[in-house]
Design a protein around this motif. Structure first.
Motif, PDB file in Angstrom:
ATOM      1  N   VAL A  16       0.439  -1.403  -0.066  1.00 31.35           N
ATOM      2  CA  VAL A  16       0.200  -0.344  -0.394  1.00 31.35           C
ATOM      3  C   VAL A  16       0.753   1.429   0.057  1.00 31.35           C
ATOM      4  CG1 VAL A  16      -1.852   1.465   0.801  1.00 31.35           C
ATOM      5  CG2 VAL A  16      -2.094  -1.503   1.096  1.00 31.35           C
ATOM      6  N   ASP A  17       1.838   1.441   1.126  1.00 26.89           N
ATOM      7  CA  ASP A  17       2.656   2.784   0.923  1.00 26.89           C
ATOM      8  C   ASP A  17       4.019   2.144   1.925  1.00 26.89           C
ATOM      9  OD1 ASP A  17       3.728   4.915   1.938  1.00 26.89           O
ATOM     10  OD2 ASP A  17       1.781   5.747   2.595  1.00 26.89           O
ATOM     11  N   VAL A  18       5.066   2.575   1.463  1.00 30.73           N
ATOM     12  CA  VAL A  18       6.452   1.758   2.173  1.00 30.73           C
ATOM     13  C   VAL A  18       7.155   3.019   2.625  1.00 30.73           C
ATOM     14  CG1 VAL A  18       8.272   1.106   2.609  1.00 30.73           C
ATOM     15  CG2 VAL A  18       6.035  -0.541   1.123  1.00 30.73           C
ATOM     16  N   PRO A  19       6.581   4.001   3.807  1.00 34.14           N
ATOM     17  CA  PRO A  19       7.613   4.676   4.164  1.00 34.14           C
ATOM     18  C   PRO A  19       9.480   4.501   4.108  1.00 34.14           C
ATOM     19  CG  PRO A  19       5.868   4.921   5.274  1.00 34.14           C
ATOM     20  CD  PRO A  19       5.326   3.628   4.794  1.00 34.14           C
ATOM     21  N   ALA A  20       9.635   5.153   4.862  1.00 35.13           N
ATOM     22  CA  ALA A  20      11.254   5.535   4.510  1.00 35.13           C
ATOM     23  C   ALA A  20      11.893   6.711   5.644  1.00 35.13           C
ATOM     24  CB  ALA A  20      11.905   5.572   3.463  1.00 35.13           C
ATOM     25  N   GLY A  21      12.794   6.545   5.849  1.00 38.25           N
ATOM     26  CA  GLY A  21      13.552   8.206   6.418  1.00 38.25           C
ATOM     27  C   GLY A  21      13.780   9.389   5.729  1.00 38.25           C
ATOM     28  N   ASP A  22      13.931  10.373   6.202  1.00 40.35           N
ATOM     29  CA  ASP A  22      14.145  11.648   5.574  1.00 40.35           C
ATOM     30  C   ASP A  22      15.201  12.218   6.567  1.00 40.35           C
ATOM     31  OD1 ASP A  22      14.255  12.990   3.148  1.00 40.35           O
ATOM     32  OD2 ASP A  22      12.945  14.762   4.525  1.00 40.35           O
ATOM     33  N   ILE A  23      15.293  13.191   6.982  1.00 43.98           N
ATOM     34  CA  ILE A  23      15.518  14.329   8.323  1.00 43.98           C
ATOM     35  C   ILE A  23      15.221  13.945   8.823  1.00 43.98           C
ATOM     36  CG2 ILE A  23      16.098  16.798   8.602  1.00 43.98           C
ATOM     37  CD1 ILE A  23      16.035  17.372   5.364  1.00 43.98           C
ATOM     38  N   GLY A  24      15.603  14.091   9.772  1.00 45.81           N
ATOM     39  CA  GLY A  24      15.024  13.728  11.515  1.00 45.81           C
ATOM     40  C   GLY A  24      14.536  12.256  11.538  1.00 45.81           C
ATOM     41  N   VAL A  25      14.813  11.719  10.815  1.00 42.58           N
ATOM     42  CA  VAL A  25      14.510   9.653  11.089  1.00 42.58           C
ATOM     43  C   VAL A  25      15.539   9.304  10.316  1.00 42.58           C
ATOM     44  CG1 VAL A  25      12.719   8.400   9.928  1.00 42.58           C
ATOM     45  CG2 VAL A  25      12.010  10.776  10.339  1.00 42.58           C
ATOM     46  N   GLY A  26      16.084   8.701  10.905  1.00 45.05           N
ATOM     47  CA  GLY A  26      17.720   7.868  10.914  1.00 45.05           C
ATOM     48  C   GLY A  26      16.634   6.501  11.469  1.00 45.05           C
ATOM     49  N   GLY A  27      18.160   5.711  11.551  1.00 42.62           N
ATOM     50  CA  GLY A  27      18.080   3.520  12.118  1.00 42.62           C
ATOM     51  C   GLY A  27      17.510   4.064  13.583  1.00 42.62           C
ATOM     52  N   ARG A  28      17.948   5.147  14.695  1.00 38.24           N
ATOM     53  CA  ARG A  28      16.641   4.845  15.533  1.00 38.24           C
ATOM     54  C   ARG A  28      15.816   4.896  15.819  1.00 38.24           C
ATOM     55  NH1 ARG A  28      17.918   9.866  19.989  1.00 38.24           N
ATOM     56  NH2 ARG A  28      17.190  10.848  17.452  1.00 38.24           N
ATOM     57  N   GLU A  29      14.655   5.898  14.738  1.00 39.74           N
ATOM     58  CA  GLU A  29      13.392   6.532  14.976  1.00 39.74           C
ATOM     59  C   GLU A  29      13.008   5.424  13.280  1.00 39.74           C
ATOM     60  OE1 GLU A  29      15.607  10.449  15.477  1.00 39.74           O
ATOM     61  OE2 GLU A  29      15.995   8.802  14.031  1.00 39.74           O
ATOM     62  N   ILE A  30      13.174   4.517  12.426  1.00 41.72           N
ATOM     63  CA  ILE A  30      12.432   3.330  12.015  1.00 41.72           C
ATOM     64  C   ILE A  30      12.445   2.856  12.834  1.00 41.72           C
ATOM     65  CG2 ILE A  30      12.957   2.198  10.248  1.00 41.72           C
ATOM     66  CD1 ILE A  30      12.087   4.409   8.715  1.00 41.72           C
ATOM     67  N   GLY A  31      13.597   2.597  14.262  1.00 40.31           N
ATOM     68  CA  GLY A  31      13.443   1.149  14.488  1.00 40.31           C
ATOM     69  C   GLY A  31      12.357   1.277  15.472  1.00 40.31           C
ATOM     70  N   TYR A  32      11.947   3.021  15.745  1.00 38.16           N
ATOM     71  CA  TYR A  32      10.884   2.694  17.415  1.00 38.16           C
ATOM     72  C   TYR A  32       9.427   2.514  16.566  1.00 38.16           C
ATOM     73  CZ  TYR A  32      13.750   4.320  20.141  1.00 38.16           C
ATOM     74  OH  TYR A  32      15.320   4.077  21.500  1.00 38.16           O
ATOM     75  N   LEU A  33       9.565   3.566  14.698  1.00 35.27           N
ATOM     76  CA  LEU A  33       8.524   3.543  14.151  1.00 35.27           C
ATOM     77  C   LEU A  33       8.157   1.827  14.018  1.00 35.27           C
ATOM     78  CD1 LEU A  33       9.236   6.273  12.016  1.00 35.27           C
ATOM     79  CD2 LEU A  33       7.397   5.879  13.519  1.00 35.27           C
ATOM     80  N   PHE A  34       8.941   0.968  13.361  1.00 31.02           N
ATOM     81  CA  PHE A  34       8.470  -0.301  12.853  1.00 31.02           C
ATOM     82  C   PHE A  34       8.176  -1.313  14.058  1.00 31.02           C
ATOM     83  CE2 PHE A  34      10.457  -5.049  11.820  1.00 31.02           C
ATOM     84  CZ  PHE A  34       8.360  -5.403  11.477  1.00 31.02           C
ATOM     85  N   GLY A  35       9.049  -0.974  15.321  1.00 34.12           N
ATOM     86  CA  GLY A  35       8.081  -1.790  17.008  1.00 34.12           C
ATOM     87  C   GLY A  35       7.427  -1.516  17.143  1.00 34.12           C
ATOM     88  N   GLN A  36       6.536  -0.128  17.379  1.00 40.41           N
ATOM     89  CA  GLN A  36       5.199  -0.244  17.347  1.00 40.41           C
ATOM     90  C   GLN A  36       3.852  -0.582  16.143  1.00 40.41           C
ATOM     91  OE1 GLN A  36       4.041   0.934  19.467  1.00 40.41           O
ATOM     92  NE2 GLN A  36       2.214   1.726  19.714  1.00 40.41           N
TER      93      GLN A  36
END
Length: 449
Positions: free
Chosen positions: A163-183
Motif C-alpha cells: 500500500v505505502d512503504v515509508p522510509a527515513g528522511d531529515i530527522g528520521v534515521g535508524g533509531r526512529e525507523i526502529g521505534y516506528l517499526f516496533g510499534q
C-alpha cells in the motif's frame, strides 16, 4: 503562446487558486510542467484526459495529531502528515521527515518530486511523503520512542507492504525507523518487514541503504562529468550538510580521488583546506549527535563560520548541496559561478531555487537535478522491499552494483530526452520528461482514477 503552454499555465493558475500559500509546491509543479511542453505538443489527448490536473492533486492526504509525554511527564502535541501523491506505478513510496519546518506545503512539494524521482528508477514504486513538525534534536531516546510510537499508532492504518512503504528522511534515521517499526509490528501483530525501509540490517534492512543516496549522487555526477571528459579525481568539492547524504557523498567523492573541503549543519559550516576528516564528522554526528562546530576543536587548520549560506562562497570545481530545499539561491549561484564552479549535483530535495537553476544553465554549469541525482536512496529502498519479499538479503556488493546500474540508466535516459526535446545538457528537462512520460502513459492505461 502554444496550446500546450496555455494548458500548463491554466493548471499553474489552478494550483495557485486552490492553495495560494503553498509556494514550495507551486515552485516544484512549475519546474516540472514548464519543461514538459514538448511532450504535451505531441500528445494533445493529455489535456483531454485532464492529466495535469490529476497529477497535481494528491490521491490522498492524511493529517493527524500526535500526543506524547516527555521526560518531565508533560504532554506534548505535534502534527503528523502523510501525502500519498500517486500510486500509478506501484505502492506509495517516500520518506518521513521530522523537523519543525514540516507543513503541508513542504510535504506536497516533496511528494510531487518523489513521484517522478521514483519513476526514474525504473522500479515499481509510486510517490508519497510524510512526517511531523516534531524535532528529535535534543530529545532523549525515551522521548523519541514515545513520539514515534504515538505517530505510528495513527499512521499504521494508512500503510502496508503493498500500500505505502515509508522510509527515513531529515530527522528520521535508524533509531526512529526502529521505534516506528516496533510499534507497527506490535499493533499489527505481524512481521511485515517490507512496510518500512531504512531498517537496520539485523532486522531485514538492506546493506548499502545507508550509503545509497550519497553514493548514488556521486555515481550520477561522475557519469555526467565523464561524458564531458572531466575527471573527478583531483577536483575540489564543496558539500553542504553533515547528515547521512552528505557523509556518504563525501566518502564516495574521496574514494574517487576528489578533495572535499566543507560540510555544514543548520548553525554553520566548516572549511578544512586539507580536506574533510570524515571519521571526525561521523563521530560528531552519528555518535555524539553534536554540532559541526565541534570539528575545529580537533582540527586546528579548519575554520568554522556561523550561518550556512557562506559555504557557497568557497572556491570549488563541484558543488554538492546535500542539506535541505532552497539552500542555493540566486546570490549563492552567482558566487559559485564567479568562483569557477564546473558542476552542481543536488543531493537534497530541490536545494536550488528556480532562478539559481536558470543561472547555472545560462552560464553552462553542468547541473544534476535532485529528482535524478539523489534517486539512489529510494532506489535501494525499493531493492530492500524486493529482498524483504524474497526473505533474502543481498550482499553489499550486489546492492551497490545494482545502484550503479540504476544511476547510470537514470543519467542516460535523462540525457537521451534532453537531446531529443531540449538542450543536450539540460538534464532538468531530460529527467522531468523521462519521468513524466512514464507516469502519464501508465495513468492513461489505468483509466479515470
Amino acid at each position: 503562446m502554444s496550446d500546450s503552454k496555455k494548458y500548463i499555465q491554466s493548471v499553474l493558475d489552478l494550483v495557485s487558486k486552490k492553495d495560494p500559500g503553498q509556494t514550495h509546491f507551486k515552485d516544484t509543479v512549475t519546474e516540472v510542467l514548464k519543461t514538459v511542453a514538448p511532450v504535451l505538443d505531441q500528445h494533445p489527448n493529455y489535456e483531454q484526459h485532464k492529466l495535469l490536473e490529476r497529477m497535481v492533486e494528491p490521491e490522498r492526504v492524511v493529517m493527524f495529531r500526535v500526543p506524547w509525554q516527555d521526560d518531565k511527564g508533560e504532554i506534548q502535541v505535534n502534527r503528523g502528515f502523510r501525502v500519498q501523491m500517486s500510486s500509478a506505478i506501484g505502492p506509495y513510496k517516500g520518506g518521513l521527515r521530522f523537523h519543525p519546518s514540516v507543513n503541508l506545503d513542504i510535504l506536497k512539494f516533496l511528494a510531487f518530486e518523489q513521484v517522478f524521482k521514483n519513476a526514474l528508477t525504473g522500479l515499481p514504486i509510486g510517490g508519497a511523503k510524510g512526517g511531523s513538525d516534531f524535532d528529535p534534536h535534543g530529545k532523549s531516546d525515551n522521548e523519541v520512542m514515545h513520539f514515534c510510537q504515538s505517530f505510528m499508532t495513527e499512521l499504521y492504518r494508512h500503510i502496508g507492504p503493498d500500500v505505502d512503504v515509508p522510509a527515513g528522511d531529515i530527522g528520521v534515521g535508524g533509531r526512529e525507523i526502529g521505534y516506528l517499526f516496533g510499534q507497527y509490528k506490535r499493533i499489527r501483530d505481524s512481521y511485515d518487514a517490507g512496510v518500512l525501509t531504512g531498517k537496520r540490517v539485523d532486522y531485514w534492512g538492506s546493506l548499502a541503504r545507508t550509503e545509497a543516496t550519497g553514493y548514488g549522487l556521486l555515481y550520477f555526477v561522475k557519469n555526467m562529468l565523464d561524458a564531458k571528459g572531466i575527471d573527478l579525481k583531483g577536483k575540489t568539492l564543496v558539500v553542504s550538510g553533515a547528515g547521512n547524504v552528505a557523509q556518504y557523498a563525501i566518502e564516495k567523492a574521496q574514494s574517487f580521488g576528489a578533495k572535499v573541503v566543507t560540510c555544514s549543519d543548520s548553525n554553520g559550516y566548516v572549511y578544512d583546506p586539507d580536506g574533510i576528516d570524515l571519521d571526525a564528522v561521523k563521530e560528531i554526528k552519528q555518535v555524539r549527535r553534536g554540532r559541526i562546530k565541534e570539528y575545529v576543536e580537533t582540527h586546528p587548520k579548519a575554520e568554522y563560520h556561523e550561518g550556512c549560506k557562506g559555504v557557497w562562497t568557497v572556491k570549488c570545481d563541484v558543488a554538492l548541496p546535500c542539506a535541505t530545499q532552497g539552500e542555493i539561491d540566486l546570490d549563492s549561484a552567482k558566487a559559485l559561478v564567479a568562483n569557477g564552479v564546473q558542476a552542481v549535483g543536488e543531493g537534497a530535495n530541490m536545494p536550488s531555487t528556480l532562478d539559481a537553476i536558470a543561472y547555472f544553465q545560462e552560464h553552462k554549469v553542468l547541473f544534476a537535478p535532485a529528482k535524478a541525482a539523489n534517486a539512489g536512496g529510494v532506489a535501494v529502498s525499493a531493492l530492500e522491499m524486493a529482498q524483504n519479499s524474497e526473505r533474502l538479503q543481498w550482499t553489499f556488493e550486489e546492492v551497490d552494483a545494482k545502484l550503479q546500474g540504476i544511476m547510470k540508466n537514470i543519467y542516460e535516459s535523462a540525457k537521451k530526452n534532453a537531446e531529443k526535446y531540449a538542450d543536450p545538457d539540460d538534464l532538468v528537462s531530460g529527467a522531468n520528461i523521462t519521468a513524466f512520460s512514464k507516469v502519464a502513459e501508465v495513468m492513461l492505461a489505468q483509466g479515470l482514477v
